[in-house]
Design a protein around this motif. Structure first.
Motif, short mmCIF file in Angstrom:
data_model
loop_
_atom_site.label_atom_id
_atom_site.label_comp_id
_atom_site.label_asym_id
_atom_site.label_seq_id
_atom_site.Cartn_x
_atom_site.Cartn_y
_atom_site.Cartn_z
N VAL A 1 0.86 -1.19 0.00
CA VAL A 1 0.00 0.00 0.00
C VAL A 1 0.89 1.24 0.00
CG1 VAL A 1 -2.00 1.13 1.02
CG2 VAL A 1 -1.63 -1.31 1.41
N GLY A 2 0.77 2.05 -1.06
CA GLY A 2 1.59 3.25 -1.21
C GLY A 2 2.61 3.05 -2.31
N GLY A 3 2.40 3.73 -3.43
CA GLY A 3 3.30 3.56 -4.57
C GLY A 3 4.24 4.75 -4.71
N GLY A 4 5.01 5.03 -3.65
CA GLY A 4 5.98 6.13 -3.70
C GLY A 4 7.39 5.61 -3.89
N ALA A 5 8.36 6.35 -3.34
CA ALA A 5 9.77 6.01 -3.50
C ALA A 5 10.04 4.57 -3.06
CB ALA A 5 10.63 6.98 -2.71
N ALA A 6 9.43 4.15 -1.95
CA ALA A 6 9.69 2.80 -1.43
C ALA A 6 8.75 1.77 -2.07
CB ALA A 6 9.53 2.78 0.09
N GLY A 7 7.45 2.01 -1.97
CA GLY A 7 6.45 1.02 -2.39
C GLY A 7 6.49 0.70 -3.87
N LEU A 8 6.65 1.73 -4.71
CA LEU A 8 6.64 1.49 -6.15
C LEU A 8 7.91 0.75 -6.58
CD1 LEU A 8 5.28 1.77 -8.86
CD2 LEU A 8 6.24 4.06 -9.06
N ALA A 9 9.04 1.10 -5.96
CA ALA A 9 10.29 0.41 -6.29
C ALA A 9 10.16 -1.08 -5.94
CB ALA A 9 11.45 1.05 -5.54
N ALA B 1 3.62 1.34 2.89
CA ALA B 1 4.62 2.34 2.45
C ALA B 1 3.88 3.64 2.13
CB ALA B 1 5.37 1.80 1.23
N LEU B 2 3.21 4.17 3.16
CA LEU B 2 2.28 5.30 2.96
C LEU B 2 2.96 6.66 2.95
CD1 LEU B 2 -0.49 4.10 5.45
CD2 LEU B 2 -0.49 3.89 2.99
N GLY B 3 4.27 6.70 3.19
CA GLY B 3 4.98 7.98 3.19
C GLY B 3 4.68 8.80 4.44
N GLY B 4 5.06 10.07 4.41
CA GLY B 4 4.85 10.94 5.57
C GLY B 4 4.18 12.23 5.14
N VAL B 5 3.85 13.04 6.15
CA VAL B 5 3.26 14.37 5.87
C VAL B 5 4.05 15.40 6.67
CG1 VAL B 5 0.94 13.52 5.35
CG2 VAL B 5 1.54 14.04 7.71
N SER B 6 3.93 16.68 6.28
CA SER B 6 4.62 17.73 7.04
C SER B 6 4.02 17.82 8.43
CB SER B 6 4.46 19.08 6.34
OG SER B 6 4.86 18.97 5.01
N ASN B 7 4.84 18.27 9.36
CA ASN B 7 4.40 18.35 10.76
C ASN B 7 4.26 19.82 11.17
OD1 ASN B 7 3.93 17.92 13.43
ND2 ASN B 7 5.68 16.56 13.76
N ASP C 1 8.97 6.65 4.87
CA ASP C 1 8.69 7.68 5.87
C ASP C 1 7.63 7.29 6.89
OD1 ASP C 1 10.47 9.16 4.42
OD2 ASP C 1 9.07 10.73 3.81
N CYS C 2 6.78 6.29 6.57
CA CYS C 2 5.71 5.95 7.53
C CYS C 2 6.22 4.98 8.60
CB CYS C 2 4.49 5.38 6.81
SG CYS C 2 4.72 3.69 6.20
N ALA C 3 7.49 4.54 8.48
CA ALA C 3 8.03 3.57 9.44
C ALA C 3 9.05 4.22 10.36
CB ALA C 3 8.68 2.42 8.68
N GLN C 4 9.07 3.77 11.60
CA GLN C 4 10.16 4.18 12.49
C GLN C 4 11.07 2.99 12.74
OE1 GLN C 4 10.08 6.47 16.50
NE2 GLN C 4 10.31 4.30 17.01
N LEU C 5 12.30 3.08 12.24
CA LEU C 5 13.27 2.01 12.44
C LEU C 5 14.47 2.61 13.17
CD1 LEU C 5 14.33 -0.59 9.74
CD2 LEU C 5 15.91 0.23 11.44
N ILE C 6 14.68 2.15 14.39
CA ILE C 6 15.79 2.69 15.18
C ILE C 6 17.07 1.91 14.83
CG2 ILE C 6 16.65 3.15 17.53
CD1 ILE C 6 14.16 4.83 16.89
N GLN C 7 18.11 2.67 14.48
CA GLN C 7 19.38 2.04 14.09
C GLN C 7 20.18 1.65 15.34
OE1 GLN C 7 21.22 4.33 10.60
NE2 GLN C 7 19.93 5.86 11.56
N GLN D 1 16.63 8.34 -0.29
CA GLN D 1 17.65 7.28 -0.36
C GLN D 1 17.38 6.19 0.67
OE1 GLN D 1 21.69 7.97 1.01
NE2 GLN D 1 21.20 10.07 1.57
N ALA D 2 16.83 6.57 1.84
CA ALA D 2 16.50 5.56 2.86
C ALA D 2 15.34 4.70 2.37
CB ALA D 2 16.14 6.25 4.17
N ALA D 3 14.33 5.36 1.76
CA ALA D 3 13.16 4.61 1.25
C ALA D 3 13.62 3.61 0.18
CB ALA D 3 12.14 5.59 0.67
N ALA D 4 14.52 4.05 -0.71
CA ALA D 4 14.99 3.17 -1.79
C ALA D 4 15.78 2.00 -1.21
CB ALA D 4 15.84 3.97 -2.76
N GLN D 5 16.64 2.28 -0.22
CA GLN D 5 17.44 1.21 0.39
C GLN D 5 16.55 0.19 1.10
OE1 GLN D 5 20.75 2.70 2.81
NE2 GLN D 5 21.05 4.36 1.37
N MET D 6 15.50 0.72 1.78
CA MET D 6 14.59 -0.20 2.49
C MET D 6 13.88 -1.11 1.49
SD MET D 6 12.90 2.32 5.28
CE MET D 6 13.29 2.14 7.01
#
Ligand SMILES: Cc1cc2nc3c(=O)[nH]c(=O)nc-3n(C[C@H](O)[C@H](O)[C@H](O)COP(=O)(O)OP(=O)(O)OC[C@H]3O[C@@H](n4cnc5c(N)ncnc54)[C@H](O)[C@@H]3O)c2cc1C
Length: 428
Positions: free
Chosen positions: A8-16, A118-124, A309-315, A326-331
């Protein structure tokens, strides 16, 4: 029967991810790959400011999901997710309603074996008074189009009145800086399209930033250089300034100063989309993001992944993976490889974010940024034409993930040829 993976979500992460899974498993029917997006076309999000000012035309540069899905082995479904039920392994899509308020498709349920959010994010807006009502949030194709319409109306009026057009942008991160520089370029170009009474003296751009420098997340040298270029373009920088309230007429700062603006843009902060607040079965963070583990699996829930952007992954260093293309593409790449490993019953690999540096476009001809070297050499500062070429190559890499090498090359070439023939600006 083939396993069904719903993205769900065809952006940088989902569409790739959908493109790669579709080509690898969908075309041969080894897997049923389904991509759901609320829009019918995809524009790479870092290009939204170019849609907003009319430098690119979405009807020419946008990717049509339906056609792309057909050629790349996934099924596209138009829809907006509104609920997710891990118990029944299903999601709910909202009814599709047209402009006359007629229901085109009623609410639907879609079942999955594996789900990727992979719904992305919105401005805060950080609950700033009046921000939601008076600002355009440059975080979706709709909002970029809204800005474009407002800008066209303002230019039409400006050409008649020769008054002043004031545009205020909150947030001097990449989005704010790129938008400000692109606006400056556009105002210089409109005269040749018949807006003969408009010149750059008629445009006032205010860039307002709570931190003490522009591009606060980037190294000092990059910030200082961008700052110098923006000042030279005549963009008014308001640094270490906090916006307390937004009104119809402009911004009120915490020191009581008023910054007047006809068009107001909010380009600060990132959080997860509002719809996630109602996903009570998933672990949702205070920033509306989905809490995921090192494998991008939603914590405590089998068969559901979240990325971008919709995920929180702590490194390992305790910091979250930043909300970047670039993070979305790598994920997407790691999850694709992990799904391939899963198909072969081999163990999955954890996601490790690699920061390759950041590049910020300063309109048509220039860019600034830093590139990561190794531990000994540290980071490199780049600017000018070279940085611009590198900036464009980021988009090229996104295209390669969507089309494969050969088709991406042909696509780019076709775009270049079209660009030569079509207007430089979309002024309708
Ligand atoms: C103007 C701008 C400039 C930027 N510039 C840069 C840059 O220079 N470099 C950089 O690294 N990053 C940049 N970013 C950030 C980058 O674009 C994001 O980090 C990246 O796009 C995140 O990818 P994503 O797949 O998580 O989300 P997105 O690319 O936002 O994709 C999300 C998709 O989900 C769909 N969707 C959302 N909600 C629903 C729903 N309820 N149902 C169905 N579909 C839904 C959307 O339509 C969209 O297609 C920029 C962002 C903006 C806004």
């Amino acid at each position: 029967m083939a396993q069904k993976i719903v993205i769900v979500g065809g952006g940088a992460a989902g569409l790739a991810l959908a493109s790669r899974l579709g080509r690898k498993f969908g075309l041969s029917k080894q897997m049923d790959v389904c991509l759901i997006d609320k829009n019918t076309i995809h524009i790479w999000k870092p290009k939204l400011h170019e849609v907003a000012v009319g430098v690119i035309d979405q009807s020419i540069e946008g990717l049509q999901y339906r056609d792309h899905g057909l050629k790349n082995g996934y099924q596209y479904v138009r829809g907006c997710i509104e609920q997710c039920d891990p118990q029944t392994k299903s999601i709910q899509l909202a009814a599709v309603i047209n402009d006359e308020n007629e229901v085109i498709i009623p609410q639907r349920k879609i079942e999955y074996d594996y789900l990727v959010l992979a719904l992305g994010g919105v401005s805060n807006s950080f609950n700033t008074l009046g921000a939601e009502q008076n600002c355009i949030f440059l975080d979706s194709l709709n909002s970029a189009n809204r800005f474009h319409d407002k800008l066209l109306d303002a230019l039409l009026q400006l050409n008649e009145t020769q008054d002043k057009l004031s545009i205020g942008i909150v947030g001097a991160g990449a989005t704010g800086v790129e938008l400000a520089a692109e606006l400056h370029h556009v105002i210089e170009s409109v005269a040749e399209y018949g807006y003969s009474h408009i010149s750059k003296q008629h445009l006032e751009i205010h860039l307002i930033e709570a931190a003490e420098k522009v591009l606060p997340q980037l190294p000092e040298q990059v910030s200082l250089r961008a700052q110098a270029v923006l000042s030279k373009l005549g963009i008014k920088l308001h640094l270490a300034v906090q916006v307390k309230e937004v009104t119809k007429h402009g911004f009120i700062t915490s020191s009581g100063e008023t910054i007047n603006a006809n068009i107001k843009v909010w380009a600060a902060g990132v959080k997860g989309p509002k719809v996630l607040e109602s996903f009570s079965a998933l672990p949702i963070t205070p920033r509306n993001q989905i809490d995921v583990d090192q494998y991008m699996q939603v914590k405590g829930i089998d068969n559901i992944y979240a990325l971008g952007d919709c995920a929180q992954l702590i490194q390992d260093n305790g910091k979250p993976v930043p909300p970047r293309a670039q993070a979305a593409a790598q994920m997407a790449e790691t999850l694709f490889k992990n799904i391939c490993l899963k198909m072969k019953h081999q163990p999955e690999k954890p996601f490790i974010y690699k920061d390759y540096g950041s590049l910020v476009s300063l309109s048509r001809f220039s860019a600034v940024g830093n590139l990561m070297g190794n531990l000994r050499t540290g980071t490199f500062f780049v600017e000018g034409h070279l940085a611009r070429i590198m900036y464009i190559s980021l988009y090229q890499r996104h295209l390669i993930s969507l089309y494969g090498w050969m088709s991406a090359f042909v696509y780019r070439l076709a775009q270049k040829l079209l660009r030569w023939k079509r207007p430089k600006l979309k002024l309708h």
